[in-house]
Design an enzyme around this catalytic site. Structure first.
Site, mmCIF file in Angstrom:
data_model
loop_
_atom_site.group_PDB
_atom_site.id
_atom_site.type_symbol
_atom_site.label_atom_id
_atom_site.label_comp_id
_atom_site.label_asym_id
_atom_site.label_seq_id
_atom_site.Cartn_x
_atom_site.Cartn_y
_atom_site.Cartn_z
ATOM 1 N N PRO A 9 0.784 -1.216 0.000
ATOM 2 C CA PRO A 9 0.000 0.000 0.000
ATOM 3 C C PRO A 9 0.824 1.278 0.000
ATOM 4 C CG PRO A 9 -0.160 -1.133 2.117
ATOM 5 C CD PRO A 9 0.495 -2.077 1.155
ATOM 6 N N ASN A 10 0.325 2.221 -0.769
ATOM 7 C CA ASN A 10 0.855 3.592 -0.880
ATOM 8 C C ASN A 10 2.162 3.682 -1.667
ATOM 9 O OD1 ASN A 10 -1.268 4.788 0.739
ATOM 10 N ND2 ASN A 10 -0.319 3.727 2.466
ATOM 11 N N ARG A 17 4.776 10.915 -2.676
ATOM 12 C CA ARG A 17 4.474 10.697 -1.270
ATOM 13 C C ARG A 17 5.683 11.028 -0.382
ATOM 14 N NH1 ARG A 17 4.632 4.615 1.291
ATOM 15 N NH2 ARG A 17 3.833 5.196 3.331
ATOM 16 N N TYR A 22 10.828 9.219 1.173
ATOM 17 C CA TYR A 22 10.862 8.176 0.134
ATOM 18 C C TYR A 22 11.489 8.635 -1.190
ATOM 19 C CZ TYR A 22 7.656 5.905 3.382
ATOM 20 O OH TYR A 22 7.106 5.337 4.493
ATOM 21 N N ASN A 71 8.054 -5.468 -0.539
ATOM 22 C CA ASN A 71 7.890 -4.314 0.334
ATOM 23 C C ASN A 71 6.395 -4.217 0.618
ATOM 24 O OD1 ASN A 71 7.711 -1.922 1.692
ATOM 25 N ND2 ASN A 71 8.953 -0.736 0.252
ATOM 26 N N ALA A 74 2.998 -0.649 5.063
ATOM 27 C CA ALA A 74 2.524 -0.690 6.453
ATOM 28 C C ALA A 74 2.020 -2.071 6.865
ATOM 29 C CB ALA A 74 1.424 0.350 6.645
ATOM 30 N N HIS A 77 3.938 -4.264 9.351
ATOM 31 C CA HIS A 77 3.857 -4.098 10.802
ATOM 32 C C HIS A 77 2.540 -4.604 11.388
ATOM 33 C CE1 HIS A 77 7.095 -1.530 9.542
ATOM 34 N NE2 HIS A 77 6.283 -0.656 8.976
ATOM 35 N N ASP A 84 1.898 -15.303 7.041
ATOM 36 C CA ASP A 84 1.553 -16.713 6.804
ATOM 37 C C ASP A 84 1.752 -17.089 5.335
ATOM 38 O OD1 ASP A 84 0.940 -17.242 9.431
ATOM 39 O OD2 ASP A 84 -1.242 -17.237 9.165
ATOM 40 N N GLU A 95 12.637 -9.238 2.214
ATOM 41 C CA GLU A 95 11.870 -8.066 2.654
ATOM 42 C C GLU A 95 12.679 -6.803 2.375
ATOM 43 O OE1 GLU A 95 11.704 -7.823 6.917
ATOM 44 O OE2 GLU A 95 10.058 -6.396 6.907
ATOM 45 N N HIS A 97 12.680 -2.409 2.621
ATOM 46 C CA HIS A 97 12.089 -1.119 2.984
ATOM 47 C C HIS A 97 12.981 -0.002 2.461
ATOM 48 C CE1 HIS A 97 9.020 -2.962 5.327
ATOM 49 N NE2 HIS A 97 9.945 -3.727 5.886
ATOM 50 N N ILE A 98 12.339 1.005 1.938
ATOM 51 C CA ILE A 98 13.058 2.154 1.385
ATOM 52 C C ILE A 98 13.657 2.979 2.529
ATOM 53 C CG2 ILE A 98 12.752 4.297 0.067
ATOM 54 C CD1 ILE A 98 10.282 2.779 -1.260
ATOM 55 N N SER A 99 12.837 3.255 3.513
ATOM 56 C CA SER A 99 13.290 4.060 4.655
ATOM 57 C C SER A 99 13.873 3.148 5.734
ATOM 58 C CB SER A 99 12.104 4.849 5.235
ATOM 59 O OG SER A 99 11.125 3.953 5.744
ATOM 60 N N ARG A 104 12.459 5.326 12.728
ATOM 61 C CA ARG A 104 11.162 6.009 12.670
ATOM 62 C C ARG A 104 10.300 5.605 13.889
ATOM 63 N NH1 ARG A 104 8.872 5.267 6.786
ATOM 64 N NH2 ARG A 104 7.543 7.001 7.483
ATOM 65 N N ARG A 108 6.852 0.982 13.651
ATOM 66 C CA ARG A 108 7.529 0.478 12.443
ATOM 67 C C ARG A 108 8.701 -0.451 12.781
ATOM 68 N NH1 ARG A 108 5.219 3.783 8.339
ATOM 69 N NH2 ARG A 108 4.713 5.808 9.204
#
Ligand code: DQA
Length: 144
Positions: A9-10, A17, A22, A71, A74, A77, A84, A95, A97-99, A104, A108
Protein backbone atom coordinates in the site's frame (compact mmCIF):
# COMPACT_ATOMS: atom_id res chain seq x y z
CA UNK A 1 16.47 -15.95 -13.14
CA UNK A 2 12.95 -14.69 -12.69
CA UNK A 3 12.18 -12.30 -9.85
CA UNK A 4 9.10 -10.33 -8.88
CA UNK A 5 8.93 -7.14 -6.88
CA UNK A 6 5.71 -6.99 -4.89
CA UNK A 7 4.92 -3.55 -3.51
CA UNK A 8 2.19 -2.93 -0.97
CA UNK A 9 0.00 0.00 0.00
CA UNK A 10 0.85 3.59 -0.88
CA UNK A 11 3.98 2.59 -2.79
CA UNK A 12 2.14 3.54 -6.00
CA UNK A 13 2.63 7.11 -4.79
CA UNK A 14 6.44 6.97 -4.74
CA UNK A 15 7.81 10.23 -6.09
CA UNK A 16 4.81 12.16 -4.75
CA UNK A 17 4.47 10.70 -1.27
CA UNK A 18 6.57 12.24 1.54
CA UNK A 19 9.58 12.89 -0.73
CA UNK A 20 11.76 13.71 2.27
CA UNK A 21 11.33 10.07 3.40
CA UNK A 22 10.86 8.18 0.13
CA UNK A 23 12.58 10.38 -2.46
CA UNK A 24 11.18 12.11 -5.53
CA UNK A 25 11.54 9.37 -8.14
CA UNK A 26 8.49 7.40 -9.23
CA UNK A 27 8.74 3.62 -8.96
CA UNK A 28 8.10 3.24 -12.69
CA UNK A 29 11.10 5.45 -13.49
CA UNK A 30 13.25 3.61 -10.97
CA UNK A 31 12.13 0.22 -12.28
CA UNK A 32 12.92 1.10 -15.90
CA UNK A 33 16.49 1.83 -14.88
CA UNK A 34 16.71 -1.23 -12.62
CA UNK A 35 15.66 -3.56 -15.45
CA UNK A 36 18.43 -2.10 -17.64
CA UNK A 37 20.99 -2.81 -14.91
CA UNK A 38 20.15 -6.52 -14.83
CA UNK A 39 19.68 -7.70 -18.43
CA UNK A 40 20.17 -11.30 -17.28
CA UNK A 41 17.30 -11.14 -14.80
CA UNK A 42 13.63 -11.19 -15.68
CA UNK A 43 12.04 -8.67 -13.33
CA UNK A 44 8.29 -8.37 -12.89
CA UNK A 45 6.49 -5.85 -10.73
CA UNK A 46 3.14 -5.97 -8.96
CA UNK A 47 1.67 -3.31 -6.69
CA UNK A 48 -1.53 -3.37 -4.69
CA UNK A 49 -3.08 -1.41 -1.87
CA UNK A 50 -5.17 -4.44 -0.94
CA UNK A 51 -3.91 -7.05 1.53
CA UNK A 52 -5.67 -10.00 -0.14
CA UNK A 53 -4.25 -9.09 -3.55
CA UNK A 54 -0.74 -9.13 -2.11
CA UNK A 55 -1.43 -12.58 -0.66
CA UNK A 56 -2.79 -13.76 -4.04
CA UNK A 57 0.35 -12.46 -5.75
CA UNK A 58 2.53 -14.38 -3.26
CA UNK A 59 0.52 -17.57 -3.89
CA UNK A 60 0.69 -17.11 -7.67
CA UNK A 61 4.42 -16.47 -7.91
CA UNK A 62 5.58 -18.33 -4.80
CA UNK A 63 5.74 -21.70 -6.54
CA UNK A 64 7.06 -20.48 -9.92
CA UNK A 65 9.58 -17.67 -9.61
CA UNK A 66 13.17 -17.84 -8.35
CA UNK A 67 12.70 -15.08 -5.82
CA UNK A 68 10.33 -12.49 -4.46
CA UNK A 69 11.25 -8.99 -3.29
CA UNK A 70 8.51 -7.80 -0.97
CA UNK A 71 7.89 -4.31 0.33
CA UNK A 72 4.57 -4.77 2.09
CA UNK A 73 4.52 -1.15 3.26
CA UNK A 74 2.52 -0.69 6.45
CA UNK A 75 1.21 -4.28 6.25
CA UNK A 76 4.72 -5.28 7.32
CA UNK A 77 3.86 -4.10 10.80
CA UNK A 78 0.31 -5.49 10.99
CA UNK A 79 -0.34 -8.46 8.74
CA UNK A 80 -0.27 -11.98 10.15
CA UNK A 81 -1.98 -13.07 6.91
CA UNK A 82 0.87 -11.85 4.69
CA UNK A 83 3.39 -13.38 7.12
CA UNK A 84 1.55 -16.71 6.80
CA UNK A 85 1.55 -16.44 3.00
CA UNK A 86 5.32 -15.88 2.98
CA UNK A 87 5.71 -18.95 5.19
CA UNK A 88 3.43 -21.02 2.95
CA UNK A 89 5.48 -20.66 -0.25
CA UNK A 90 8.80 -22.31 -1.12
CA UNK A 91 10.23 -19.40 -3.14
CA UNK A 92 12.57 -17.23 -1.01
CA UNK A 93 11.27 -13.79 -0.11
CA UNK A 94 13.54 -10.83 0.64
CA UNK A 95 11.87 -8.07 2.65
CA UNK A 96 12.68 -4.56 1.51
CA UNK A 97 12.09 -1.12 2.98
CA UNK A 98 13.06 2.15 1.39
CA UNK A 99 13.29 4.06 4.66
CA UNK A 100 15.14 2.99 7.77
CA UNK A 101 12.10 1.82 9.70
CA UNK A 102 14.19 1.52 12.88
CA UNK A 103 14.88 5.25 12.92
CA UNK A 104 11.16 6.01 12.67
CA UNK A 105 8.10 5.51 14.90
CA UNK A 106 8.10 2.54 17.31
CA UNK A 107 5.25 0.81 15.49
CA UNK A 108 7.53 0.48 12.44
CA UNK A 109 10.13 -1.45 14.45
CA UNK A 110 8.13 -4.68 14.29
CA UNK A 111 7.99 -6.79 11.15
CA UNK A 112 5.60 -9.72 11.13
CA UNK A 113 7.23 -10.78 7.85
CA UNK A 114 10.93 -10.76 8.73
CA UNK A 115 11.01 -14.14 10.56
CA UNK A 116 9.62 -15.85 7.45
CA UNK A 117 11.87 -14.03 4.99
CA UNK A 118 15.28 -15.02 3.74
CA UNK A 119 16.58 -11.62 4.80
CA UNK A 120 15.72 -7.95 5.03
CA UNK A 121 17.21 -4.92 3.29
CA UNK A 122 16.24 -1.71 5.01
CA UNK A 123 16.99 1.97 4.68
CA UNK A 124 18.95 2.35 1.45
CA UNK A 125 16.28 4.34 -0.35
CA UNK A 126 15.06 2.88 -3.63
CA UNK A 127 18.47 1.25 -3.92
CA UNK A 128 17.18 -1.30 -1.38
CA UNK A 129 15.45 -3.02 -4.32
CA UNK A 130 18.70 -3.24 -6.30
CA UNK A 131 20.49 -4.68 -3.27
CA UNK A 132 17.73 -7.28 -2.94
CA UNK A 133 18.29 -8.36 -6.55
CA UNK A 134 22.04 -8.54 -5.88
CA UNK A 135 21.32 -10.82 -2.91
CA UNK A 136 19.65 -13.34 -5.21
CA UNK A 137 22.56 -13.17 -7.70
CA UNK A 138 25.15 -13.73 -4.98
CA UNK A 139 23.28 -16.85 -3.94
CA UNK A 140 23.29 -18.16 -7.49
CA UNK A 141 27.04 -17.72 -7.66
CA UNK A 142 27.51 -19.67 -4.45
CA UNK A 143 25.41 -22.60 -5.60
CA UNK A 144 26.97 -22.83 -9.08
C1 DQA B 1 8.04 1.28 4.02
C2 DQA B 1 8.07 1.52 5.53
C3 DQA B 1 6.71 1.30 6.15
O1 DQA B 1 6.76 1.53 7.52
C4 DQA B 1 5.70 2.25 5.53
O2 DQA B 1 4.42 2.00 6.04
C5 DQA B 1 5.70 2.19 4.05
C6 DQA B 1 6.97 2.12 3.34
C7 DQA B 1 9.39 1.61 3.36
O3 DQA B 1 9.61 1.14 2.25
O4 DQA B 1 10.19 2.35 3.93
O5 DQA B 1 4.66 2.29 3.41
O6 DQA B 1 7.77 -0.09 3.78
Amino acid sequence: MKLIIINGPNLNLLGKREPSVYGSLSFDDYLRNLIKQFPEVEIEHFQSNIEGEIIDALHKTGFLFDGIILNAGAYTHTSVAIADAVKAIPVPVVEVHISNVFSREDFRHTSYLAPNCKGSIIGFGLDSYRLAIESFLIDTNYTN
